[in-house]
Each structure stands twice: as structure tokens, then as C-alpha cells.
Write a protein that holds these residues in place. Structure first.
Motif, PDB file in Angstrom:
ATOM      1  N   SER A  68       0.804  -1.219   0.000  1.00  0.00           N
ATOM      2  CA  SER A  68       0.000   0.000   0.000  1.00  0.00           C
ATOM      3  C   SER A  68       0.839   1.272   0.000  1.00  0.00           C
ATOM      4  N   LYS A  69       2.116   1.179   0.394  1.00  0.00           N
ATOM      5  CA  LYS A  69       2.981   2.359   0.387  1.00  0.00           C
ATOM      6  C   LYS A  69       4.093   2.236  -0.646  1.00  0.00           C
ATOM      7  N   ARG A 104      -4.342   4.989   5.641  1.00  0.00           N
ATOM      8  CA  ARG A 104      -3.195   5.525   6.376  1.00  0.00           C
ATOM      9  C   ARG A 104      -1.977   5.799   5.503  1.00  0.00           C
ATOM     10  N   THR A 105      -1.863   5.131   4.361  1.00  0.00           N
ATOM     11  CA  THR A 105      -0.639   5.257   3.568  1.00  0.00           C
ATOM     12  C   THR A 105      -0.828   5.886   2.202  1.00  0.00           C
ATOM     13  N   GLY A 106      -2.041   5.927   1.681  1.00  0.00           N
ATOM     14  CA  GLY A 106      -2.262   6.371   0.320  1.00  0.00           C
ATOM     15  C   GLY A 106      -2.293   5.202  -0.644  1.00  0.00           C
ATOM     16  N   ILE A 155      -0.099   8.193  -4.513  1.00  0.00           N
ATOM     17  CA  ILE A 155      -1.078   9.213  -4.127  1.00  0.00           C
ATOM     18  C   ILE A 155      -1.068   9.305  -2.609  1.00  0.00           C
ATOM     19  N   PRO A 156      -0.874  10.499  -2.031  1.00  0.00           N
ATOM     20  CA  PRO A 156      -0.761  10.602  -0.569  1.00  0.00           C
ATOM     21  C   PRO A 156      -2.049  10.223   0.150  1.00  0.00           C
ATOM     22  N   SER A 216      -6.671  10.987   7.508  1.00  0.00           N
ATOM     23  CA  SER A 216      -5.965   9.796   7.963  1.00  0.00           C
ATOM     24  C   SER A 216      -5.062  10.071   9.159  1.00  0.00           C
ATOM     25  N   PHE A 217      -4.769  11.333   9.399  1.00  0.00           N
ATOM     26  CA  PHE A 217      -3.839  11.688  10.495  1.00  0.00           C
ATOM     27  C   PHE A 217      -4.605  11.787  11.798  1.00  0.00           C
ATOM     28  N   LYS A 218      -4.558  10.720  12.576  1.00  0.00           N
ATOM     29  CA  LYS A 218      -5.352  10.639  13.800  1.00  0.00           C
ATOM     30  C   LYS A 218      -4.506  10.364  15.029  1.00  0.00           C
TER      31      LYS A 218
END
Length: 454
Positions: free
Chosen positions: A122-123, A156-158, A445-446, A451-453
Motif C-alpha cells: 500500500s505504500k 493511512r498510507t495512500g 497518491i498521498p 488519515s492523520f489521527k
């Protein structure tokens, strides 16, 4: 505690409404099978699967006899093979040898399918993960019951667009290698975003790295049961409709809970989750599309389809969660075109399009599933479809997936036949405008802002 009386309450659902337990799936960790020697790794994998799953099929059959509950499939999932083979696989052909070991072990114990020939990218991709992805056309053609998945994105990763771009060509190659059987190899592959670690359904099932050494997961099914229950809701309001779906989902899930507990006790393997997805078959009366039409649509794909599916999915989850403390996997309503009689009919007459299906995936349990497209569809278009679906999953914090079959030698309006539970499908048209310049950009793609929690 569950008791046999709860099973008796479901006799009509089983006998007349096509209720079944779609699968008992044993998840097996292969982390301890890794070795620097490819030969030893393959042998370790074979030995562990046979040791753990030798009684899986017999146990499922005994539960069927004892309780009168049809269990359609017995399956195995394993640790993503890109991780297991990282130390010993230096070429794509090395990974193919592991695929053969999986196939032999699964056939030895008699299961229907084995999943986990997978990579989680995923990243970004490790060298081993890229090798596994490049091995897919050969691995899925040379094996019979091995299923594969690649997770290309997460909230979380894009989205790893390098992997997405590669997969368009890989899917075309899988289709070409299996062109003599309507490109059936593509049926055994799915691209995911936010793939769950405990999915008992194929082709996307794998045994996640967060799982224990072995686990029993059960997937239930029951669109026919829900459809029959909705006969009582004709002309009633949404409150009555929702209550009917919830109550029916509760009963279906309780049957799955009983089967899961019995399988766990008899095999001595911990119980994991119940996946309460409504999984259709090509049989008449076992259709999610029929359920949507009974809710009030003239045909699947009509205006209102997405709203009806959102309501159905939500009520199924609410009813199921009341029936079991361990609901997981995908859990909701599946919309695989080739496996659903009413959706096949809607796709054939043009009422149901890929664009409408994409809208529906925003609110259902998975994504674009079992969709046959023209064999001459460009690889970049397939990559674009995967990117679109992954973006829906990433932004909406849900699982989405693409299982698409570019059927070599066939065009729009012709039929592809995949057999058994996989069914048959009309070749659906795709948008012919190019997205090649987009999908060929390097990088990822970011992740979305929400997603920043931490």
C-alpha cells in the motif's frame, strides 16, 4: 450459548430459501516456514498446511450431516507469500515454485481454494513483493486452486501507483495465459485497498500478520433468505423494511456462529470471525439484485440503487453484530456481477453499467467484483479502474477491491462462462478515453488529510 433449537428455526431458510454457510476457512501462519533455501521453504509450507488442515474437510462434512446446514466450500488462507518467500526467492520463477507447493498442499487436504499468494504494497514494494506480482501470470495459470491478492492502498498510507500501473499489464497477461478458458485466471486475482486481515472469502483472503498461528473464520450467505423475508414488507415503510432485514441478518449470523464454534471445537483451532456478507450465486432466488428489486427498484442500476444498497448493507451489519461478538472480514452485501442472476440480467440489457457499479461500491462491502470486459481493453484503463476503486476505499476508510476479467477474444455483448459459483457474465463496455498519462506517473497518491489521527 447457541443451541440446536436455533438451528431448527432456520430449517425453512435452508430448505426453501438457499441459506448456506458459504465457507469454513482455516487461516494458517506460514511465518515459521521461511528459510533461505527455496526447497526447504516449499517443503515447510506443504508440511504445515497438511498438518493443520488434514481434518478440515471431514470436519465440515460432519457438521453438515449433524446439523443439516449446507457448507459450500472449505478453504485455507495463509500468510502473504511475498513475506514468507522474501529470504529465498530471487526470481519470479522462485515464487512460482511456492505457488505449486500451496496448490499441492491444498489438493492433498481436499479444500476448494487456498488464498494468500499475496503482497501488501500500500505504500511501496519491496524487491520480493515486486517479484511476486510479476510471477502472477505464470503462477495463476500453472496452479488450479491458488488465489492471489495485492493490497495497493490504505487510508493511512495512500495508494502505491507504481503497483497500480504494473497490475494493469499483469491482469492482461493473466487473461492471455488463460485465454482458452475465458481468461479464467483473472477470477483468482483481486486488487485491494484497505484489505482486511481476516477475510474468509476468495480470491482476496489471506492470513494477516496480526493473526495467530491458526484460526477458523466462517463466511455465511443468505440473499435468498432476505429476499423471501422482504415479501412481508411490500407496501410498508422504511422502518418496517429495516427491521425485517436486521432480524433476518441476525438469524443468518447465528447459524454461522454455531458452525464456527463447532468447527473450532472439533478442530482444536481458535475461532476468529464471522463474515456475514450476503454472497449471491448464479442460481435463481439467491441474488442481492433481487433483494434490491424487492426494496422497490424496477431493476438493479435504476436511480435509487445506491441508496437501497447503502440501507441494505447497513441493516445487515446491524443485525449481524447483534448476533455475534466477533463479526469481521468484509461483512455486508457483495455485488459480483457474474455470480448474481439479477445483476447479470441488468448488465445484459444495459441498465447496470460499470460506472453505476462504481457508485454502488461507495456503500457496499467490497468493490468491482467479477466484471467481464473486452479483451482488447488497454492495460492503462484497467490500472485506472483499480486506481478509482482504491481512491474510494482510501477516502471513505473502507475496503474496496477490483476483480476484473478482460476476456481475450470477446467483445461487448458476448458472454463469458466461468462455471460453478463463479457463474457467467456479459462483456460490459468500458470508457475508452485514455488515462495512460495519469497512471504512468511514478510514486504514490498521498493519504487523505483525515488519515492523520495520532
Amino acid at each position: 450459548m447457541l443451541n440446536i433449537m436455533e438451528v431448527h428455526e432456520t430449517n425453512q431458510m435452508i430448505e426453501q430459501e438457499k441459506l448456506d454457510v458459504r465457507t469454513i476457512t482455516m487461516g494458517i501462519s506460514l511465518v515459521d516456514c521461511a528459510d533461505e533455501s527455496l526447497e526447504r521453504t516449499c517443503q515447510n509450507i506443504y508440511d504445515k498446511i497438511v498438518l493443520y488442515a488434514k481434518d478440515l474437510v471431514a470436519t465440515g462434512e460432519s457438521i453438515e450431516r449433524d446439523f443439516g446446514i449446507p457448507i459450500v466450500n472449505k478453504r485455507i488462507t495463509v500468510t502473504p507469500i511475498a513475506l514468507v518467500g522474501a529470504s529465498c526467492c530471487k526470481t519470479s520463477e522462485d515464487f512460482v515454485q511456492i505457488a505449486h507447493a500451496l496448490d499441492r498442499a491444498a489438493k492433498e487436504v481436499g479444500v476448494d481454494l487456498i488464498g494468500g499468494y499475496s503482497a501488501l504494497v500500500s505504500k511501496s514494494m519491496t524487491p520480493a513483493e515486486e517479484l511476486l506480482i510479476r510471477s502472477l501470470p505464470q503462477a495463476l495459470t500453472e496452479t488450479d486452486i491458488v488465489c492471489s491478492s495485492v493490497n495497493v492502498g490504505s487510508t493511512r498510507t495512500g495508494i502505491d501507483m507504481n503497483a497500480v500501473n504494473m497490475l494493469g499489464g499483469i491482469i492482461k497477461d493473466i487473461a492471455w495465459n488463460s485465454r482458452d478458458i475465458d481468461s479464467y485466471g483473472c477470477v483468482k486475482f483481486v486488487a485491494f485497498c484497505n484489505a482486511p486481515d481476516d477475510n474468509p472469502f476468495m480470491a482476496g483472503g489471506f492470513h494477516g500478520v496480526t493473526e495467530g498461528d491458526a484460526v477458523i473464520n466462517v463466511g455465511v450467505s443468505g440473499p435468498g433468505v432476505v429476499s423471501r423475508a422482504l415479501d412481508a414488507a411490500i407496501g410498508r415503510d422504511f422502518e418496517f423494511l429495516c427491521e425485517t432485514i436486521k432480524r433476518t441478518a441476525f438469524k443468518i449470523t447465528r447459524v454461522g456462529q454455531l458452525v464456527a464454534q463447532e468447527a473450532s471445537n472439533r478442530l482444536g483451532i481458535p475461532f476468529g470471525i464471522i463474515d456475514l456478507s450476503l454472497a449471491p450465486t448464479p442460481a435463481v432466488g439467491d441474488s442481492v439484485g433481487e433483494v434490491l428489486e424487492k426494496i422497490g427498484l424496477a431493476q438493479v442500476g435504476a436511480p435509487g440503487t445506491t441508496a437501497a444498497l447503502a440501507m441494505l448493507n447497513d441493516q445487515v451489519k446491524k443485525g449481524g453484530i447483534m448476533a455475534s461478538s466477533y463479526v469481521g472480514g468484509l461483512s455486508g452485501a457483495f455485488i459480483p456481477v457474474s455470480e448474481d442472476k439479477n445483476m447479470i440480467d441488468a448488465a445484459k440489457n444495459g441498465c447496470l453499467t460499470i460506472e453505476k457499479l462504481e457508485a454502488m461500491t461507495c456503500v457496499c462491502s467490497v468493490g468491482l467484483d467479477m466484471i467481464a470486459i473486452p479483451g482488447d481493453t488497454p492495460a492503462s484503463t484497467i490500472s485506472g479502474i483499480i486506481a478509482d476503486e482504491a481512491a474510494i476505499g482510501m477516502v471513505n476508510q473502507k475496503t474496496t477491491a477490483v476483480r476484473i476479467i478482460p476476456v481475450v477474444g470477446k467483445g461487448v455483448g458476448e458472454m463469458a462462462n466461468f462455471g460453478g459459483l463463479m457463474g457467467y457474465a456479459p462483456i460490459m463496455p468500458v470508457n475508452t478515453a485514455s488515462c495512460e498519462a495519469f497512471v504512468s506517473r511514478k510514486g504514490r497518491i498521498p493519504a487523505p488529510i483525515h488519515s492523520f489521527k495520532n
